[in-house]
Design a protein around this motif. Sequence first.
Motif, PDB file in Angstrom:
ATOM      1  N   TRP A 169       0.842  -1.199   0.000  1.00 20.70           N
ATOM      2  CA  TRP A 169       0.000   0.000   0.000  1.00 20.70           C
ATOM      3  C   TRP A 169       0.878   1.251   0.000  1.00 20.70           C
ATOM      4  O   TRP A 169       0.627   2.197  -0.733  1.00 20.70           O
ATOM      5  CB  TRP A 169      -0.918  -0.014   1.216  1.00 20.70           C
ATOM      6  N   GLN A 170       1.920   1.262   0.819  1.00 19.57           N
ATOM      7  CA  GLN A 170       2.792   2.429   0.877  1.00 19.57           C
ATOM      8  C   GLN A 170       3.644   2.557  -0.379  1.00 19.57           C
ATOM      9  O   GLN A 170       4.040   3.653  -0.745  1.00 19.57           O
ATOM     10  CB  GLN A 170       3.690   2.347   2.106  1.00 19.57           C
ATOM     11  N   THR A 171       3.912   1.446  -1.039  1.00 19.92           N
ATOM     12  CA  THR A 171       4.701   1.506  -2.262  1.00 19.92           C
ATOM     13  C   THR A 171       3.899   2.140  -3.388  1.00 19.92           C
ATOM     14  O   THR A 171       4.413   2.960  -4.144  1.00 19.92           O
ATOM     15  CB  THR A 171       5.139   0.087  -2.683  1.00 19.92           C
ATOM     16  N   TRP A 172       2.640   1.783  -3.534  1.00 19.03           N
ATOM     17  CA  TRP A 172       1.835   2.265  -4.648  1.00 19.03           C
ATOM     18  C   TRP A 172       1.130   3.581  -4.362  1.00 19.03           C
ATOM     19  O   TRP A 172       0.912   4.384  -5.262  1.00 19.03           O
ATOM     20  CB  TRP A 172       0.797   1.211  -5.043  1.00 19.03           C
ATOM     21  N   PHE A 173       0.714   3.811  -3.133  1.00 18.90           N
ATOM     22  CA  PHE A 173      -0.032   5.017  -2.801  1.00 18.90           C
ATOM     23  C   PHE A 173       0.635   5.722  -1.633  1.00 18.90           C
ATOM     24  O   PHE A 173       0.597   5.240  -0.508  1.00 18.90           O
ATOM     25  CB  PHE A 173      -1.477   4.683  -2.403  1.00 18.90           C
ATOM     26  N   ALA A 174       1.218   6.871  -1.906  1.00 14.89           N
ATOM     27  CA  ALA A 174       1.771   7.678  -0.827  1.00 14.89           C
ATOM     28  C   ALA A 174       0.617   8.416  -0.147  1.00 14.89           C
ATOM     29  O   ALA A 174      -0.237   8.996  -0.813  1.00 14.89           O
ATOM     30  CB  ALA A 174       2.779   8.673  -1.367  1.00 14.89           C
ATOM     31  N   ILE A 217      -3.774  15.225  -3.580  1.00 12.37           N
ATOM     32  CA  ILE A 217      -3.426  15.643  -4.939  1.00 12.37           C
ATOM     33  C   ILE A 217      -4.216  14.823  -5.942  1.00 12.37           C
ATOM     34  O   ILE A 217      -4.742  15.358  -6.923  1.00 12.37           O
ATOM     35  CB  ILE A 217      -1.907  15.511  -5.170  1.00 12.37           C
ATOM     36  N   TYR A 218      -4.294  13.504  -5.719  1.00 16.07           N
ATOM     37  CA  TYR A 218      -5.081  12.644  -6.609  1.00 16.07           C
ATOM     38  C   TYR A 218      -6.547  13.073  -6.614  1.00 16.07           C
ATOM     39  O   TYR A 218      -7.185  13.089  -7.661  1.00 16.07           O
ATOM     40  CB  TYR A 218      -4.983  11.177  -6.190  1.00 16.07           C
ATOM     41  N   ALA A 219      -7.065  13.408  -5.460  1.00 15.56           N
ATOM     42  CA  ALA A 219      -8.471  13.816  -5.368  1.00 15.56           C
ATOM     43  C   ALA A 219      -8.717  15.130  -6.108  1.00 15.56           C
ATOM     44  O   ALA A 219      -9.692  15.258  -6.850  1.00 15.56           O
ATOM     45  CB  ALA A 219      -8.881  13.946  -3.897  1.00 15.56           C
ATOM     46  N   VAL A 220      -7.838  16.097  -5.937  1.00 14.67           N
ATOM     47  CA  VAL A 220      -8.010  17.401  -6.590  1.00 14.67           C
ATOM     48  C   VAL A 220      -7.866  17.267  -8.104  1.00 14.67           C
ATOM     49  O   VAL A 220      -8.659  17.828  -8.871  1.00 14.67           O
ATOM     50  CB  VAL A 220      -7.003  18.430  -6.021  1.00 14.67           C
ATOM     51  N   VAL A 221      -6.878  16.503  -8.556  1.00 16.92           N
ATOM     52  CA  VAL A 221      -6.675  16.323  -9.992  1.00 16.92           C
ATOM     53  C   VAL A 221      -7.845  15.553 -10.600  1.00 16.92           C
ATOM     54  O   VAL A 221      -8.333  15.884 -11.688  1.00 16.92           O
ATOM     55  CB  VAL A 221      -5.333  15.621 -10.272  1.00 16.92           C
ATOM     56  N   GLY A 222      -8.334  14.538  -9.918  1.00 16.98           N
ATOM     57  CA  GLY A 222      -9.488  13.788 -10.410  1.00 16.98           C
ATOM     58  C   GLY A 222     -10.738  14.651 -10.485  1.00 16.98           C
ATOM     59  O   GLY A 222     -11.490  14.589 -11.462  1.00 16.98           O
ATOM     60  N   LEU A 223     -10.969  15.474  -9.475  1.00 16.98           N
ATOM     61  CA  LEU A 223     -12.110  16.379  -9.477  1.00 16.98           C
ATOM     62  C   LEU A 223     -11.980  17.426 -10.588  1.00 16.98           C
ATOM     63  O   LEU A 223     -12.960  17.753 -11.259  1.00 16.98           O
ATOM     64  CB  LEU A 223     -12.245  17.063  -8.120  1.00 16.98           C
ATOM     65  N   ALA A 224     -10.774  17.942 -10.802  1.00 16.74           N
ATOM     66  CA  ALA A 224     -10.559  18.931 -11.863  1.00 16.74           C
ATOM     67  C   ALA A 224     -10.783  18.306 -13.241  1.00 16.74           C
ATOM     68  O   ALA A 224     -11.405  18.932 -14.111  1.00 16.74           O
ATOM     69  CB  ALA A 224      -9.151  19.501 -11.763  1.00 16.74           C
ATOM     70  N   CYS A 225     -10.317  17.091 -13.463  1.00 20.02           N
ATOM     71  CA  CYS A 225     -10.527  16.419 -14.752  1.00 20.02           C
ATOM     72  C   CYS A 225     -12.006  16.119 -14.973  1.00 20.02           C
ATOM     73  O   CYS A 225     -12.521  16.285 -16.084  1.00 20.02           O
ATOM     74  CB  CYS A 225      -9.711  15.141 -14.827  1.00 20.02           C
ATOM     75  N   GLY A 226     -12.695  15.680 -13.939  1.00 22.29           N
ATOM     76  CA  GLY A 226     -14.128  15.423 -14.055  1.00 22.29           C
ATOM     77  C   GLY A 226     -14.912  16.694 -14.343  1.00 22.29           C
ATOM     78  O   GLY A 226     -15.814  16.709 -15.179  1.00 22.29           O
ATOM     79  N   GLY A 227     -14.580  17.778 -13.661  1.00 23.96           N
ATOM     80  CA  GLY A 227     -15.248  19.058 -13.900  1.00 23.96           C
ATOM     81  C   GLY A 227     -14.964  19.603 -15.288  1.00 23.96           C
ATOM     82  O   GLY A 227     -15.851  20.152 -15.943  1.00 23.96           O
ATOM     83  N   ALA A 228     -13.737  19.452 -15.762  1.00 21.10           N
ATOM     84  CA  ALA A 228     -13.398  19.920 -17.104  1.00 21.10           C
ATOM     85  C   ALA A 228     -14.139  19.104 -18.158  1.00 21.10           C
ATOM     86  O   ALA A 228     -14.633  19.657 -19.152  1.00 21.10           O
ATOM     87  CB  ALA A 228     -11.892  19.838 -17.330  1.00 21.10           C
ATOM     88  N   GLY A 229     -14.249  17.801 -17.947  1.00 22.30           N
ATOM     89  CA  GLY A 229     -15.000  16.964 -18.888  1.00 22.30           C
ATOM     90  C   GLY A 229     -16.469  17.324 -18.917  1.00 22.30           C
ATOM     91  O   GLY A 229     -17.083  17.391 -19.991  1.00 22.30           O
ATOM     92  N   TRP A 230     -17.041  17.564 -17.742  1.00 21.37           N
ATOM     93  CA  TRP A 230     -18.458  17.966 -17.676  1.00 21.37           C
ATOM     94  C   TRP A 230     -18.668  19.292 -18.391  1.00 21.37           C
ATOM     95  O   TRP A 230     -19.623  19.457 -19.153  1.00 21.37           O
ATOM     96  CB  TRP A 230     -18.905  18.087 -16.221  1.00 21.37           C
ATOM     97  N   TYR A 231     -17.774  20.259 -18.166  1.00 19.60           N
ATOM     98  CA  TYR A 231     -17.933  21.575 -18.774  1.00 19.60           C
ATOM     99  C   TYR A 231     -17.758  21.514 -20.289  1.00 19.60           C
ATOM    100  O   TYR A 231     -18.478  22.189 -21.034  1.00 19.60           O
ATOM    101  CB  TYR A 231     -16.945  22.557 -18.163  1.00 19.60           C
ATOM    102  N   LEU A 232     -16.835  20.687 -20.784  1.00 17.05           N
ATOM    103  CA  LEU A 232     -16.663  20.560 -22.235  1.00 17.05           C
ATOM    104  C   LEU A 232     -17.879  19.918 -22.893  1.00 17.05           C
ATOM    105  O   LEU A 232     -18.290  20.335 -23.980  1.00 17.05           O
ATOM    106  CB  LEU A 232     -15.401  19.758 -22.541  1.00 17.05           C
ATOM    107  N   THR A 233     -18.486  18.921 -22.256  1.00 14.53           N
ATOM    108  CA  THR A 233     -19.697  18.343 -22.832  1.00 14.53           C
ATOM    109  C   THR A 233     -20.850  19.335 -22.766  1.00 14.53           C
ATOM    110  O   THR A 233     -21.686  19.371 -23.673  1.00 14.53           O
ATOM    111  CB  THR A 233     -20.106  17.050 -22.112  1.00 14.53           C
ATOM    112  N   ARG A 234     -20.891  20.171 -21.742  1.00 14.37           N
ATOM    113  CA  ARG A 234     -21.926  21.201 -21.656  1.00 14.37           C
ATOM    114  C   ARG A 234     -21.745  22.231 -22.760  1.00 14.37           C
ATOM    115  O   ARG A 234     -22.704  22.666 -23.384  1.00 14.37           O
ATOM    116  CB  ARG A 234     -21.857  21.873 -20.288  1.00 14.37           C
ATOM    117  N   LEU A 235     -20.501  22.615 -23.039  1.00 16.78           N
ATOM    118  CA  LEU A 235     -20.240  23.566 -24.117  1.00 16.78           C
ATOM    119  C   LEU A 235     -20.563  22.967 -25.482  1.00 16.78           C
ATOM    120  O   LEU A 235     -21.024  23.666 -26.381  1.00 16.78           O
ATOM    121  CB  LEU A 235     -18.782  24.013 -24.087  1.00 16.78           C
TER     122      LEU A 235
END
Length: 85
Positions: free
Chosen positions: A12-17, A23-41
């Motif tokens: 667990w410590q080797t694969w996930f610090a 950081i993973y949560a923020v990047v995942g949320l940003a990618c999801g929000g960007a995808g939602w906004y692009l489909t809305r546009l």
Amino acid sequence: MVVAHAARKTAWQTWFAVEAVPIYAVVGLACGGAGWYLTRLARHPDVIWDRKGNPTPWNDVTPGTNTKLMDHSGTLTERWTRPRL
């Protein structure tokens, strides 16, 4: 039992610090929000996807129809949706 627990903890410590989980949560949320906004546009009435079937989709929007994300005034009664992408 102790060896299996130690091996699992090490894997667990080797694969996930632990420090990188936010950081993973923020990047995942940003990618999801960007995808939602692009489909809305892409579904906005100004975008032309079918040049032969409907070359001017903005002419289908009637007065009093909301095409924006929010209606702050509350005067627009119906919401515009694209029939197909």
